[in-house]
Design a protein around this motif. Structure first.
Motif, PDB file in Angstrom:
ATOM      1  N   MET A  47      26.292 -49.096  22.437  1.00 28.17           N
ATOM      2  CA  MET A  47      25.223 -48.161  22.742  1.00 28.17           C
ATOM      3  C   MET A  47      23.906 -48.789  22.297  1.00 28.17           C
ATOM      4  O   MET A  47      23.831 -49.397  21.226  1.00 28.17           O
ATOM      5  N   VAL A  48      22.855 -48.646  23.099  1.00 26.26           N
ATOM      6  CA  VAL A  48      21.538 -49.182  22.746  1.00 26.26           C
ATOM      7  C   VAL A  48      20.982 -48.389  21.564  1.00 26.26           C
ATOM      8  O   VAL A  48      21.100 -47.164  21.498  1.00 26.26           O
ATOM      9  N   LEU A  49      20.360 -49.110  20.639  1.00 23.57           N
ATOM     10  CA  LEU A  49      19.802 -48.518  19.422  1.00 23.57           C
ATOM     11  C   LEU A  49      18.420 -49.094  19.218  1.00 23.57           C
ATOM     12  O   LEU A  49      18.234 -50.308  19.300  1.00 23.57           O
ATOM     13  N   GLY A  50      17.452 -48.248  18.968  1.00 21.19           N
ATOM     14  CA  GLY A  50      16.094 -48.703  18.701  1.00 21.19           C
ATOM     15  C   GLY A  50      15.700 -48.434  17.260  1.00 21.19           C
ATOM     16  O   GLY A  50      16.278 -47.567  16.594  1.00 21.19           O
ATOM     17  N   VAL A  51      14.724 -49.182  16.769  1.00 21.63           N
ATOM     18  CA  VAL A  51      14.189 -48.908  15.435  1.00 21.63           C
ATOM     19  C   VAL A  51      13.658 -47.478  15.437  1.00 21.63           C
ATOM     20  O   VAL A  51      13.033 -47.034  16.396  1.00 21.63           O
ATOM     21  N   ASN A  52      13.932 -46.741  14.396  1.00 20.15           N
ATOM     22  CA  ASN A  52      13.597 -45.322  14.200  1.00 20.15           C
ATOM     23  C   ASN A  52      14.571 -44.363  14.873  1.00 20.15           C
ATOM     24  O   ASN A  52      14.446 -43.154  14.705  1.00 20.15           O
ATOM     25  N   ASP A  53      15.535 -44.874  15.655  1.00 20.73           N
ATOM     26  CA  ASP A  53      16.618 -44.013  16.120  1.00 20.73           C
ATOM     27  C   ASP A  53      17.501 -43.696  14.923  1.00 20.73           C
ATOM     28  O   ASP A  53      17.388 -44.318  13.869  1.00 20.73           O
ATOM     29  N   TRP A  54      18.373 -42.729  15.079  1.00 21.87           N
ATOM     30  CA  TRP A  54      19.260 -42.310  13.997  1.00 21.87           C
ATOM     31  C   TRP A  54      20.671 -42.796  14.274  1.00 21.87           C
ATOM     32  O   TRP A  54      21.124 -42.778  15.418  1.00 21.87           O
ATOM     33  N   ILE A  55      21.363 -43.213  13.223  1.00 23.06           N
ATOM     34  CA  ILE A  55      22.768 -43.582  13.325  1.00 23.06           C
ATOM     35  C   ILE A  55      23.555 -42.441  12.703  1.00 23.06           C
ATOM     36  O   ILE A  55      23.440 -42.173  11.504  1.00 23.06           O
ATOM     37  N   ALA A  56      24.305 -41.738  13.535  1.00 25.03           N
ATOM     38  CA  ALA A  56      25.095 -40.601  13.073  1.00 25.03           C
ATOM     39  C   ALA A  56      26.511 -41.066  12.766  1.00 25.03           C
ATOM     40  O   ALA A  56      27.038 -41.963  13.420  1.00 25.03           O
ATOM     41  N   THR A  57      27.098 -40.452  11.748  1.00 23.63           N
ATOM     42  CA  THR A  57      28.475 -40.738  11.374  1.00 23.63           C
ATOM     43  C   THR A  57      29.261 -39.442  11.488  1.00 23.63           C
ATOM     44  O   THR A  57      28.904 -38.441  10.875  1.00 23.63           O
ATOM     45  N   GLY A  58      30.326 -39.475  12.282  1.00 22.95           N
ATOM     46  CA  GLY A  58      31.139 -38.284  12.505  1.00 22.95           C
ATOM     47  C   GLY A  58      32.201 -38.092  11.452  1.00 22.95           C
ATOM     48  O   GLY A  58      32.307 -38.866  10.494  1.00 22.95           O
ATOM     49  N   VAL A  59      33.004 -37.080  11.638  1.00 21.69           N
ATOM     50  CA  VAL A  59      34.025 -36.698  10.655  1.00 21.69           C
ATOM     51  C   VAL A  59      35.108 -37.749  10.477  1.00 21.69           C
ATOM     52  O   VAL A  59      35.753 -37.808   9.438  1.00 21.69           O
ATOM     53  N   ASP A  60      35.308 -38.613  11.460  1.00 23.46           N
ATOM     54  CA  ASP A  60      36.313 -39.665  11.353  1.00 23.46           C
ATOM     55  C   ASP A  60      35.696 -41.025  11.054  1.00 23.46           C
ATOM     56  O   ASP A  60      36.350 -42.057  11.225  1.00 23.46           O
ATOM     57  N   GLY A  61      34.420 -41.054  10.653  1.00 27.35           N
ATOM     58  CA  GLY A  61      33.762 -42.305  10.313  1.00 27.35           C
ATOM     59  C   GLY A  61      33.185 -43.046  11.504  1.00 27.35           C
ATOM     60  O   GLY A  61      32.658 -44.139  11.362  1.00 27.35           O
ATOM     61  N   GLU A  62      33.247 -42.465  12.690  1.00 23.85           N
ATOM     62  CA  GLU A  62      32.705 -43.106  13.877  1.00 23.85           C
ATOM     63  C   GLU A  62      31.178 -42.995  13.870  1.00 23.85           C
ATOM     64  O   GLU A  62      30.616 -42.097  13.272  1.00 23.85           O
ATOM     65  N   HIS A  63      30.519 -43.939  14.533  1.00 25.61           N
ATOM     66  CA  HIS A  63      29.053 -43.969  14.576  1.00 25.61           C
ATOM     67  C   HIS A  63      28.563 -43.862  16.010  1.00 25.61           C
ATOM     68  O   HIS A  63      29.242 -44.278  16.946  1.00 25.61           O
ATOM     69  N   TRP A  64      27.359 -43.319  16.169  1.00 23.00           N
ATOM     70  CA  TRP A  64      26.681 -43.320  17.458  1.00 23.00           C
ATOM     71  C   TRP A  64      25.187 -43.212  17.203  1.00 23.00           C
ATOM     72  O   TRP A  64      24.751 -42.827  16.124  1.00 23.00           O
ATOM     73  N   ALA A  65      24.401 -43.601  18.199  1.00 21.44           N
ATOM     74  CA  ALA A  65      22.947 -43.591  18.081  1.00 21.44           C
ATOM     75  C   ALA A  65      22.375 -42.318  18.685  1.00 21.44           C
ATOM     76  O   ALA A  65      22.884 -41.809  19.686  1.00 21.44           O
ATOM     77  N   ILE A  66      21.300 -41.811  18.065  1.00 20.97           N
ATOM     78  CA  ILE A  66      20.584 -40.654  18.587  1.00 20.97           C
ATOM     79  C   ILE A  66      19.098 -40.992  18.539  1.00 20.97           C
ATOM     80  O   ILE A  66      18.577 -41.348  17.474  1.00 20.97           O
ATOM     81  N   ARG A  67      18.422 -40.883  19.691  1.00 18.66           N
ATOM     82  CA  ARG A  67      16.978 -41.142  19.713  1.00 18.66           C
ATOM     83  C   ARG A  67      16.278 -40.198  18.740  1.00 18.66           C
ATOM     84  O   ARG A  67      16.668 -39.045  18.578  1.00 18.66           O
ATOM     85  N   ASP A  68      15.207 -40.666  18.118  1.00 18.43           N
ATOM     86  CA  ASP A  68      14.495 -39.891  17.099  1.00 18.43           C
ATOM     87  C   ASP A  68      14.036 -38.532  17.625  1.00 18.43           C
ATOM     88  O   ASP A  68      14.215 -37.520  16.963  1.00 18.43           O
ATOM     89  N   ASP A  69      13.474 -38.479  18.828  1.00 21.10           N
ATOM     90  CA  ASP A  69      12.980 -37.200  19.340  1.00 21.10           C
ATOM     91  C   ASP A  69      14.119 -36.213  19.606  1.00 21.10           C
ATOM     92  O   ASP A  69      13.991 -35.017  19.325  1.00 21.10           O
ATOM     93  N   ILE A  70      15.248 -36.702  20.084  1.00 20.38           N
ATOM     94  CA  ILE A  70      16.410 -35.838  20.308  1.00 20.38           C
ATOM     95  C   ILE A  70      16.989 -35.378  18.974  1.00 20.38           C
ATOM     96  O   ILE A  70      17.346 -34.206  18.804  1.00 20.38           O
ATOM     97  N   PHE A  71      17.060 -36.285  18.000  1.00 22.59           N
ATOM     98  CA  PHE A  71      17.581 -35.942  16.679  1.00 22.59           C
ATOM     99  C   PHE A  71      16.770 -34.807  16.058  1.00 22.59           C
ATOM    100  O   PHE A  71      17.316 -33.839  15.550  1.00 22.59           O
TER     101      PHE A  71
END
Length: 148
Positions: A47-71
């Motif tokens: 998944m594309v990740l930009g500086v200032n985006d958020w890295i979310a960690t789920g209940v099973d330790g998985e990660h995904w990116a969330i754009r700052d404005d959406i977060f």
């Protein structure tokens, strides 16, 4: 038919700053000459990740990116270091209780207005937590029990 859903789990998140520490911690691929994007590996692939985006960690330790404005539109910090001054479990549809905690109804559900003026769905069993700064959050019962 479109239905309305709410998120029921809290997440851990950290804002990406482009540091070497975060590259290692989240196994981020740095930009390359032919691919100028940072990427993070997720359960659905890179998944594309930009500086200032958020890295979310789920209940099973998985990660995904969330754009700052959406977060910022989707999540509010749960006051881990704030003092809780009141916690009420919403276990009754009683009008008196609803007026006491600032809840009102619509045809499609129950709502609570929090300190920021945002509408949050409220289900029977959820906890309405008030912190010392006056902020309020709705915490699903299973998340509340996991914190204790």
């Amino acid at each position: 038919m479109i239905k309305t859903y709410r998120k029921v789990a809290t997440i851990q998140a950290e804002q990406f700053d482009g540091s070497d520490e975060m590259f290692k911690k989240y196994n981020i691929t740095p930009p390359m000459p032919l691919d100028p994007d940072y990427t993070i590996n997720t359960l659905e692939g890179d998944m594309v990740l930009g500086v200032n985006d958020w890295i979310a960690t789920g209940v099973d330790g998985e990660h995904w990116a969330i754009r700052d404005d959406i977060f910022k539109k989707s999540y509010m910090e749960v006051g881990n270091d704030k003092k809780i001054v009141k916690a009420v479990q919403f276990d009754s549809w009683d009008e008196e209780m609803m007026s006491t905690i600032g809840v009102y109804t619509y045809d499609y559900g129950i709502h609570l207005i929090n300190i920021n003026g945002l509408q949050v769905f409220l289900s029977q069993g959820d906890w309405i937590v008030t912190y010392q700064d006056g902020s309020q959050f709705v915490i699903p019962d299973e998340d509340w029990k996991a914190k204790k």
